[in-house]
Design a protein around this motif. Structure first.
Motif, PDB file in Angstrom:
ATOM      1  N   GLY A 100       3.521   7.381   2.401  1.00 26.10           N
ATOM      2  CA  GLY A 100       3.293   5.484   3.400  1.00 26.10           C
ATOM      3  C   GLY A 100       3.435   4.723   2.602  1.00 26.10           C
TER       4      GLY A 100
ATOM      5  N   THR B 179       6.026   6.146   7.532  1.00 20.72           N
ATOM      6  CA  THR B 179       4.876   7.618   6.915  1.00 20.72           C
ATOM      7  C   THR B 179       6.612   8.831   6.705  1.00 20.72           C
ATOM      8  OG1 THR B 179       2.934   7.525   7.931  1.00 20.72           O
ATOM      9  CG2 THR B 179       4.307   9.602   6.778  1.00 20.72           C
TER      10      THR B 179
ATOM     11  N   GLU C 286       0.778  -1.002   0.016  1.00 20.79           N
ATOM     12  CA  GLU C 286      -0.123   0.103  -0.240  1.00 20.79           C
ATOM     13  C   GLU C 286       1.287   1.339   0.081  1.00 20.79           C
ATOM     14  OE1 GLU C 286      -2.774  -0.084   2.784  1.00 20.79           O
ATOM     15  OE2 GLU C 286      -3.448  -1.909   2.955  1.00 20.79           O
TER      16      GLU C 286
ATOM     17  N   LYS D 280       2.938   0.071   4.189  1.00 23.55           N
ATOM     18  CA  LYS D 280       3.196  -0.638   4.966  1.00 23.55           C
ATOM     19  C   LYS D 280       4.095  -2.036   4.894  1.00 23.55           C
ATOM     20  CE  LYS D 280      -2.184  -0.738   5.972  1.00 23.55           C
ATOM     21  NZ  LYS D 280      -2.938  -1.832   6.323  1.00 23.55           N
ATOM     22  N   THR D 281       5.048  -1.598   5.570  1.00 21.61           N
ATOM     23  CA  THR D 281       6.427  -2.925   6.084  1.00 21.61           C
ATOM     24  C   THR D 281       6.559  -3.159   7.106  1.00 21.61           C
ATOM     25  OG1 THR D 281       8.991  -2.904   5.338  1.00 21.61           O
ATOM     26  CG2 THR D 281       8.131  -0.817   5.988  1.00 21.61           C
TER      27      THR D 281
ATOM     28  N   GLY E 297       4.522  -3.110  10.836  1.00 25.40           N
ATOM     29  CA  GLY E 297       3.687  -1.786  10.322  1.00 25.40           C
ATOM     30  C   GLY E 297       3.651  -0.647  10.042  1.00 25.40           C
ATOM     31  N   GLN E 298       3.578   0.764  10.223  1.00 23.63           N
ATOM     32  CA  GLN E 298       3.397   1.601   9.094  1.00 23.63           C
ATOM     33  C   GLN E 298       4.577   2.362   9.148  1.00 23.63           C
ATOM     34  OE1 GLN E 298       0.337   1.766   7.695  1.00 23.63           O
ATOM     35  NE2 GLN E 298       1.473   3.452   6.146  1.00 23.63           N
TER      36      GLN E 298
ATOM     37  N   ASN F 222       8.112   2.139  17.887  1.00 25.37           N
ATOM     38  CA  ASN F 222       7.585   3.289  17.489  1.00 25.37           C
ATOM     39  C   ASN F 222       8.806   4.522  17.957  1.00 25.37           C
ATOM     40  OD1 ASN F 222       4.623   2.389  17.115  1.00 25.37           O
ATOM     41  ND2 ASN F 222       4.204   2.737  19.370  1.00 25.37           N
TER      42      ASN F 222
END
Length: 1004
Positions: free
Chosen positions: A690, A699, A672, A692-693, A696-697, A750
């Motif tokens: 952005g 940006t 995506e 997804k990898t 997680g996400q 994160n």
């Protein structure tokens, strides 16, 4: 009598034995002397093997000869990868007495057999042959060799001279030369014989000679006092063209003084034909020719920054004819009279006069004339008239695999002056007509038919506004498809144009008729375009007056080549043209294995086409279901795939939106993928990108700036959410280098990071250049089975497991000058309150301080025994003991120690006796201060390493960029290899620039 003979024979045998033994007796001394003189004379890497040196007095008696194989000189930076000289076999002759007993060895002969010389001068004038030691006042040092050379022999040597300051390039192959003379005199005669293959001579981008055989023999007079080199009568030849050269070249204080006369010698028309490219082949000797040729001239005067020699060069051909024996028709009645002259020494006053030029291609006559008064006023008087039957022409010059028919009719005349300021041009009346031409290739069954071109160029008054070029018709047919077009250009001062093109062309068919090596192309292009405008409007930026409109459609297009092996396929594409933009309404394509759809527009395209520095603007929307970026990685010399730096154009201003369901990049699988990109001034910027990898996400916002191709920059702002810690370790080299602990962590993290630095040529960040700031957040993670944990539990004797659980960690991090610095942060280690601070270097080194507060009772029976012996204190099993642990070495090979104590027992005793409850903070503060002092020293050391690494990477990148300029050199070497037929017993003598010698002792 018999006794006398025996005595004489004995003396002779003794002398012979002495001559044989002499080189062996004095070899070490002679070799030592040679090595000493090289070391004192040459400031470069000289390579040779002492074991390959042999000495003899028989080769040039009474001189002693030193022979060596595989000898060479490699330049100093920036020429450390260039071999200045490589010699396969070399013999140097010395006066034996001067070597053994004299202060200065006398060199008497030089013999070279096989080798290469590569002379390179950079744009700033630095040259790789500048390898002598300068004295302190800047003058060259006098050395201890005396020149008594009376013989120089060179065989089978290749020479490349690449002077980028003068834009001059020369490649010679198979050089053979011989000269004899007494070089010790100030004035002496030197008979010289030489021959070579002139592979290439190019000056300021213009090629003057290529693939010509040269040989010459002359007697030179050398006057070293006046630096004057005179040529006597001699014989010279280029291929079969013979000429004489006499006069002199002198080197005064300023410039070069020439006085040279040259003339053809015993030449026929066939001689001049040998210089025509493509004609001097193995079958040249069987070429039928007749006719006479005369050639001569002079070149005289001073060449300097302010003057140029005057010259007069003339050539005349009378009644020339040539015919290939296997072909039915000749080229006959060739008449040429040409003179190029300059009588003033000002190059702009050069005149060209060709009053006579005519020949017959079979029964097709062509004639003309041309005169140019000078290079200032450009007064011209020229004409060309001829009719050529193409079928008859191919019977004279056959084109293999090609059949031509049709007529070419040329009738052109121009007379007058060209003056752009006065808006004057010559009166011109020229017509060119190609009629019903037929082209048939053996590689394709169908011919190109009805190829017609009808063009006129006229100016009846000599005024620019009366100038007209009218291509009234251009077109051809190929099977059922045809192309028709027209173009008219009027008024030379403003260049008004009006043209159109309409039809369909099948690229696959055209490529079969006109094949191109290592290239595949197919598909159909259908066009219906009209264009009208004025270049004056382009210059004045009145683009709204330019009217180009129509449609172009591409179907089933495919292209692949050596440079693009992945291939590009366009299933269908449509574009509409209007004066201000090109609208790409549809493009369905596949680049390599990846499907790609695009739409958008381009604006300012007319200005971009017509002006050198104009900017092409546009907007594109790109979509793909799966894009494999790894296909577009370049293949390294080792066969591995590797990314390479991509240089971005500075004259494109694009905004792009990207949407891809899946992107494969290196070892990452991105899902995506969405984002916006802007390409402007050679910098690519990302906004709201952005994907997804790694579970997680991600940006990102930022930029990629390769304007300095040797040190491309990146600057990113990353927002990472719920990324897998072990997956990040496997995917990112940066994590492996600066956070090796991640290999033993499970969980997610994160982060918000600002990340910048320099990219290496493989598009990977240079770790030592990184500049990172941010906060790393870990909600929950497990740390287990690491050498670090095992070392801590072993050292402290704490009875805890080799597993740690972390919750709600916030770790402030900063990377600068190759060092990841972790500011102090609190966490729970097992059940103990702890504080950690420290750093990880890009070189893998770690340096951390771990401060823990451990209840005394957790240290086991020994601690309880110590507690019992200490009276008068309030210490008990719950008393907190400050424990400071230093972590050094590398993560996988850590060095773990107690800060402030040499054993846990001593630490316990000291802490308890000092009434720990009141003084524990002072102890840890002292340890922390000591750690920070040591940390400053480590930072300086890592920073120095980082600077060295970045400098090395920068130089390697500059070399890679410079290598692109070396292509012409490598091509010349390949030409030499291809043109020279090496002897069966000798290897190729052309050496690569990069020279690495194994088992050879490098000298100096």
């Amino acid at each position: 009598m018999k006794k006398t003979i025996l005595i004489i024979l004995g003396v002779f045998i003794f002398l012979l034995a002495s001559l044989v033994a002499l080189p062996f007796i004095f070899k070490d001394k002679i070799v030592e002397r040679i090595d000493k003189e090289i070391a004192e004379s040459i400031n470069a890497q000289v390579y040779f093997d002492f074991n390959n040196i042999s000495l003899s007095v028989f080769k040039r008696f009474p001189h002693i000869s030193a022979s060596i194989n595989d000898f060479g000189i490699i330049g100093n930076p920036p020429f450390q990868n260039d071999t200045l000289i490589h010699v396969d076999q070399m013999q140097v002759d010395f006066n034996l007495k001067s070597v053994l007993f004299g202060d200065y060895p006398t060199l008497t002969g030089v013999h070279v057999d096989g080798g290469s010389v590569y002379v390179k001068v950079l744009e700033d004038g630095r040259a790789n042959y500048d390898i002598t030691y300068p004295s302190e006042d800047g003058e060259e040092v006098e050395h201890n060799f005396k020149m008594g050379v009376d013989l120089i022999e060179v065989k089978n040597v290749n020479l490349i001279y690449d002077d980028r300051s003068l834009q001059y390039f020369m490649a010679l192959g198979q050089i053979e030369a011989e000269g004899k003379g007494d070089f010790t005199l100030d004035v002496y005669e030197l008979p010289v014989r030489a021959k070579a293959l002139i592979a290439d001579i190019t000056y300021e981008g213009t090629n003057y000679l290529r693939n010509k055989q040269f040989q010459g023999e002359t007697l030179m007079n050398i006057d070293m006092n006046q630096m004057k080199f005179s040529f006597g009568d001699g014989d010279f030849a280029l291929n079969d063209f013979l000429f004489d050269l006499n006069g002199f070249v002198a080197l005064p204080d300023e410039g070069i003084d020439f006085d040279l006369n040259f003339a053809g010698k015993d030449n026929s028309f066939k001689s001049i034909l040998s210089l025509v490219p493509g004609m001097y082949t193995e079958s040249f000797s069987s070429l039928k020719t007749s006719g006479s040729m005369d050639f001569g001239g002079f070149f005289r005067g001073l060449y300097s920054d302010t003057s140029f020699p005057f010259f007069d060069i003339a050539m005349k051909v009378n009644d020339g004819m040539f015919q290939y024996p296997e072909l039915p028709r000749p080229v006959s009645d060739i008449q040429i009279d040409m003179q190029v002259k300059n009588s003033s020494g000002n190059l702009e006053n050069t005149s060209i006069n060709i009053p006579t030029f005519s020949l017959n291609f079979g029964s097709n006559p062509i004639s003309g004339r041309f005169a140019l008064a000078d290079l200032v006023s450009y007064d011209i008087d020229g004409a060309l008239v001829g009719k050529l039957n193409l079928e008859e022409m191919t019977s004279i010059f056959p084109i293999e695999g090609m059949t031509l028919k049709g007529l070419l009719d040329v009738n052109a005349e121009a007379k007058g002056r060209y003056d752009s300021i006065a808006e004057i041009i010559p009166v011109i009346n020229a017509k060119l007509l190609l009629s019903d031409v037929y082209v048939k290739s053996a590689d394709y069954p169908a011919p190109i038919e009805h190829l017609n071109v009808n063009a006129t160029v006229q100016n009846k008054t000599g005024k620019m506004n009366d100038f007209v070029v009218d291509l009234t018709k251009f077109g051809f047919e190929l099977e059922d498809e045809n192309i028709d077009g027209r173009m008219k250009i009027a008024d030379f001062s403003v260049l008004n144009w009006d043209g159109s093109v309409k039809g369909t062309i099948d690229l696959g068919k055209m490529l079969k008729i006109f094949p191109m090596e290592n290239l595949i192309m197919e598909g159909k292009i259908k066009a219906d375009l009209l264009t009208k405008g004025s270049y004056k409007d382009v210059e004045e930026k009145r683009y709204n007056r330019l009217d180009t409109r129509g449609q172009v459609e591409v179907n089933n297009f495919y292209f692949t080549s050596t440079d693009l092996p992945q291939g590009v396929r366009i299933h269908q594409a449509k574009a509409d043209f209007s004066p201000d933009r090109i609208n790409l309404t549809q493009m369905d394509s596949r680049v390599g294995k990846s499907p790609l759809q695009a739409s958008g527009f381009l604006s300012n395209y007319m200005n971009f086409i017509l002006e050198e520095n104009a900017v092409l603007k546009g907007q594109l929307s790109l979509t793909s279901s799966k894009f494999d970026a790894n296909e577009w990685m370049t293949e390294s010399s080792g066969g591995d795939e590797a990314l390479t730096v991509i240089e971005l154009p500075k004259n494109i201003d694009f905004s792009m939106s990207l949407a891809a369901d899946e992107v494969i990049y290196d070892n990452l699988n991105l899902k995506e993928v969405r984002g916006n990109m802007t390409l402007k001034d050679g910098v690519l910027s990302f906004t709201d990108a952005g994907m997804k990898t790694l579970g997680g996400q991600m940006t990102l916002n930022g930029s990629y700036d390769p304007r300095d191709i040797t040190a491309p920059l990146f600057d990113l702002s990353l927002n990472l959410a719920d990324l897998s810690i072990p997956a990040a370790f496997e995917a990112f080299n940066t994590v492996k280098a600066f956070a090796p602990i991640a290999q033993h962590l499970t969980g997610k993290f994160n982060s918000n990071l600002n990340l910048s630095g320099i990219l290496a040529q493989d598009m990977m960040p240079i770790l030592s250049s990184l500049d990172v700031k941010g906060l790393l957040k870990v909600a929950e993670a497990a740390y287990q089975n690491s050498q670090l944990l095992q070392g801590i539990t072993s050292l402290t004797k704490l009875n805890d497991t080799n597993t740690l659980l972390f919750r709600n960690l916030s770790i402030p991090i900063e990377i600068k000058d190759g060092l990841l610095s972790v500011r102090p942060f609190d966490l729970k280690l097992w059940d103990y309150q702890a504080t950690i601070q420290g750093s990880t270097g890009f070189d893998g080194s770690i340096n951390y301080l771990l401060n823990m507060q451990v209840p005394a009772g957790r240290f086991g029976a020994q601690a309880n025994a110590l507690l019992a012996t200490i009276s008068g204190t309030d210490a008990n099993a719950s008393t907190l003991i400050p424990v400071s642990i230093s972590l050094g070495g590398t993560y996988n090979s850590p060095k773990i120690g107690l800060a402030g104590g040499n054993s846990i027992e001593n630490l316990l005793a000291a802490a308890l006796k000092s009434r720990v409850s009141s003084e524990r903070e002072n102890i840890q503060e002292q340890v922390t201060q000591q750690f920070r002092a040591a940390e400053d020293s480590i930072k300086r050391e890592v920073q120095l390493k980082a600077e060295i690494v970045q400098d090395s990477v920068k130089k390697e990148a500059e070399k890679k960029v410079a290598d692109t300029k070396e292509k012409v050199v490598e091509e010349a070497k390949n030409v030499l290899k291809g043109l020279i037929r090496p002897k069966a017993t000798k290897p190729d003598t052309v050496k690569p620039d990069t020279t690495k010698k194994n088992d050879i002792q490098p000298r100096i």
